[in-house]
Design a protein around this motif. Structure first.
Motif, mmCIF file in Angstrom:
data_model
loop_
_atom_site.group_PDB
_atom_site.id
_atom_site.type_symbol
_atom_site.label_atom_id
_atom_site.label_comp_id
_atom_site.label_asym_id
_atom_site.label_seq_id
_atom_site.Cartn_x
_atom_site.Cartn_y
_atom_site.Cartn_z
ATOM 1 N N GLY A 193 42.031 33.609 27.400
ATOM 2 C CA GLY A 193 41.340 33.633 28.684
ATOM 3 C C GLY A 193 41.643 34.902 29.443
ATOM 4 N N ASN A 194 42.908 35.338 29.413
ATOM 5 C CA ASN A 194 43.283 36.598 30.055
ATOM 6 C C ASN A 194 42.626 37.779 29.356
ATOM 7 N N PHE A 195 42.479 37.661 28.035
ATOM 8 C CA PHE A 195 41.834 38.722 27.262
ATOM 9 C C PHE A 195 40.383 38.927 27.705
ATOM 10 N N ILE A 196 39.675 37.827 27.978
ATOM 11 C CA ILE A 196 38.287 37.927 28.443
ATOM 12 C C ILE A 196 38.227 38.670 29.772
ATOM 13 N N GLU A 197 39.193 38.410 30.648
ATOM 14 C CA GLU A 197 39.240 39.109 31.934
ATOM 15 C C GLU A 197 39.397 40.619 31.718
ATOM 16 N N VAL A 198 40.327 40.984 30.838
ATOM 17 C CA VAL A 198 40.579 42.401 30.555
ATOM 18 C C VAL A 198 39.339 43.055 29.951
ATOM 19 N N SER A 238 41.261 44.860 42.029
ATOM 20 C CA SER A 238 40.671 44.267 40.829
ATOM 21 C C SER A 238 41.665 44.155 39.679
ATOM 22 N N GLY A 239 41.665 42.994 39.044
ATOM 23 C CA GLY A 239 42.543 42.760 37.911
ATOM 24 C C GLY A 239 43.975 42.434 38.293
ATOM 25 N N ARG A 240 44.227 42.234 39.577
ATOM 26 C CA ARG A 240 45.585 41.978 40.062
ATOM 27 C C ARG A 240 45.850 40.477 40.201
ATOM 28 N N LYS A 241 47.078 40.086 39.911
ATOM 29 C CA LYS A 241 47.515 38.706 40.082
ATOM 30 C C LYS A 241 48.325 38.575 41.382
ATOM 31 N N ASN A 242 48.218 37.410 42.003
ATOM 32 C CA ASN A 242 48.969 37.115 43.232
ATOM 33 C C ASN A 242 48.786 38.187 44.302
ATOM 34 N N LYS A 288 47.729 33.715 48.197
ATOM 35 C CA LYS A 288 47.916 34.507 46.984
ATOM 36 C C LYS A 288 46.725 34.270 46.064
ATOM 37 N N GLY A 289 45.963 35.305 45.827
ATOM 38 C CA GLY A 289 44.763 35.164 44.997
ATOM 39 C C GLY A 289 44.817 36.034 43.761
ATOM 40 N N ASP A 290 44.271 35.503 42.659
ATOM 41 C CA ASP A 290 44.097 36.291 41.438
ATOM 42 C C ASP A 290 42.677 36.857 41.448
ATOM 43 N N VAL A 291 42.578 38.167 41.568
ATOM 44 C CA VAL A 291 41.265 38.809 41.638
ATOM 45 C C VAL A 291 40.936 39.354 40.250
ATOM 46 N N ASP A 292 40.202 38.563 39.467
ATOM 47 C CA ASP A 292 39.913 38.949 38.088
ATOM 48 C C ASP A 292 39.163 40.280 38.026
ATOM 49 N N ILE A 293 38.029 40.335 38.710
ATOM 50 C CA ILE A 293 37.219 41.558 38.712
ATOM 51 C C ILE A 293 36.589 41.723 40.089
ATOM 52 N N LEU A 294 36.748 42.899 40.654
ATOM 53 C CA LEU A 294 36.095 43.228 41.925
ATOM 54 C C LEU A 294 35.483 44.616 41.780
ATOM 55 N N PHE A 295 34.171 44.685 41.911
ATOM 56 C CA PHE A 295 33.509 45.988 41.787
ATOM 57 C C PHE A 295 32.401 46.124 42.813
ATOM 58 N N ARG A 296 31.931 47.360 42.953
ATOM 59 C CA ARG A 296 30.892 47.683 43.925
ATOM 60 C C ARG A 296 29.751 48.395 43.238
ATOM 61 N N ASN A 297 28.528 48.011 43.599
ATOM 62 C CA ASN A 297 27.359 48.735 43.140
ATOM 63 C C ASN A 297 27.243 50.016 43.964
ATOM 64 N N LYS A 298 27.302 51.150 43.326
ATOM 65 C CA LYS A 298 27.327 52.423 44.039
ATOM 66 C C LYS A 298 26.052 52.668 44.838
ATOM 67 N N PHE A 346 38.922 29.855 44.163
ATOM 68 C CA PHE A 346 37.803 30.785 44.094
ATOM 69 C C PHE A 346 37.265 31.076 45.495
ATOM 70 N N LEU A 347 37.085 30.021 46.285
ATOM 71 C CA LEU A 347 36.550 30.171 47.637
ATOM 72 C C LEU A 347 37.559 30.809 48.589
ATOM 73 N N LYS A 348 38.829 30.448 48.447
ATOM 74 C CA LYS A 348 39.836 31.007 49.353
ATOM 75 C C LYS A 348 40.115 32.476 49.026
ATOM 76 N N THR A 349 40.030 32.829 47.758
ATOM 77 C CA THR A 349 40.176 34.241 47.400
ATOM 78 C C THR A 349 38.999 35.045 47.929
ATOM 79 N N TYR A 350 37.797 34.483 47.812
ATOM 80 C CA TYR A 350 36.613 35.126 48.404
ATOM 81 C C TYR A 350 36.831 35.360 49.900
ATOM 82 N N ALA A 351 37.342 34.334 50.581
ATOM 83 C CA ALA A 351 37.577 34.454 52.025
ATOM 84 C C ALA A 351 38.568 35.573 52.339
#
Length: 270
Positions: free
Chosen positions: A60-65, A84-88, A141-151, A179-184
């Motif tokens: 599962g972690n591999f899919i995130e990477v 992005s990609g950071r835990k806690n 404490k949120g795990d942010v799997d992927i966070l990106f921006r459309n340029k 998921f919702l609290k990390t979004y917040a």
């Protein structure tokens, strides 16, 4: 990003996982754990089972990477490196936001939203409002799997990436709540003013729906399989999917697992 580069990334990631999981130290540790237990299953198979379970969890972690690296290869997308990609990740939410999300989860469980899409969007708007105006802050404490921006558009996308939609009921509730609290928390960190500036997406690499989600609208905020690829990436989902399928059955990979069993069977005298 070319399929050859994806293949290289996949092989490198798998090698790291295998090196961390099937080391002699790991085998010794699991052996000692099982030596003290009485069980009808031979100990060597229990050790093997434990190692395979560890590999399965790490997949599962591999899919995130893998998804993170694919995003990095897209010219029109920008990874937010600091998060992005950071835990806690240390994030802040207000008391009001915390209560809003908990109440939303309870209402969903009680079937209080005949139109989940409308209820979910209303929640996102209320989260943004409370995150911008609230004063009593609590840590999250949120795990942010992927966070990106459309340029081009400037829109941010927060992706919670999973391999399968197969979590047990209790864990499933917690996944959606976090998921919702990390979004917040990201709303406050990124100074988001409206729901169009940051889109939360719950992504499952496998396309099969094993559970219906009563908390997040399926069509708009849950992406499965190729949908994420078609919307954001230049590489085709089917090529990546086929690559993973082929790797699992190639001779080199099969030999690794054959050798793992032999190591357990003969070098531990079990």
């Amino acid at each position: 990003m070319s399929i050859d580069r994806i293949e290289q990334i996949v092989e490198e990631a798998i090698k790291r996982i295998l090196d961390n999981t099937i080391s002699g130290r790991k085998i010794t540790k699991i052996s000692k754990k099982h030596e003290a237990k009485i069980h009808f299953m031979p100990i060597r198979y229990r050790i093997l089972s434990g190692l395979l379970q560890s590999l399965n969890i790490q997949f599962g972690n591999f899919i995130e990477v893998l998804m993170h690296r694919i995003v990095e290869g897209e010219e029109n997308l920008e990874i937010i490196e600091s998060i992005s990609g950071r835990k806690n990740v240390s994030l802040q939410i207000t008391d009001e936001t915390d209560n809003l999300i908990d109440q939303f989860i309870t209402n969903c469980q009680n079937g209080n939203y005949p139109d989940i899409s409308k209820g979910f969007k209303s929640l996102l708007k209320n989260i943004i409002k409370s995150q911008r105006t609230g004063e009593n802050l609590v840590g999250h404490k949120g795990d942010v799997d992927i966070l990106f921006r459309n340029k081009q558009s400037g829109t941010y996308y927060y992706i919670e990436a999973k391999y399968n939609d197969d979590h047990d009921t209790g864990k499933f509730v917690n996944i959606n709540r976090k998921f919702l609290k990390t979004y917040a928390g990201l709303v406050r960190s990124l100074d988001i003013e409206n729901i169009d500036q940051l889109k939360p997406i719950l992504y499952y690499f496998n396309r099969k729906i094993l559970k219906g989600n009563i908390y997040v609208p399926e069509e708009e905020y849950i992406y499965r399989g190729k949908k994420l690829f078609e919307e954001f990436f230049s590489i085709e989902y089917d090529k990546v999917d086929k690559l993973l399928e082929n790797i699992s059955e190639n001779k080199k990979m099969v030999k690794i697992f054959d050798d793992l069993y032999k190591t357990i069977r003969y070098k531990t005298n079990l």
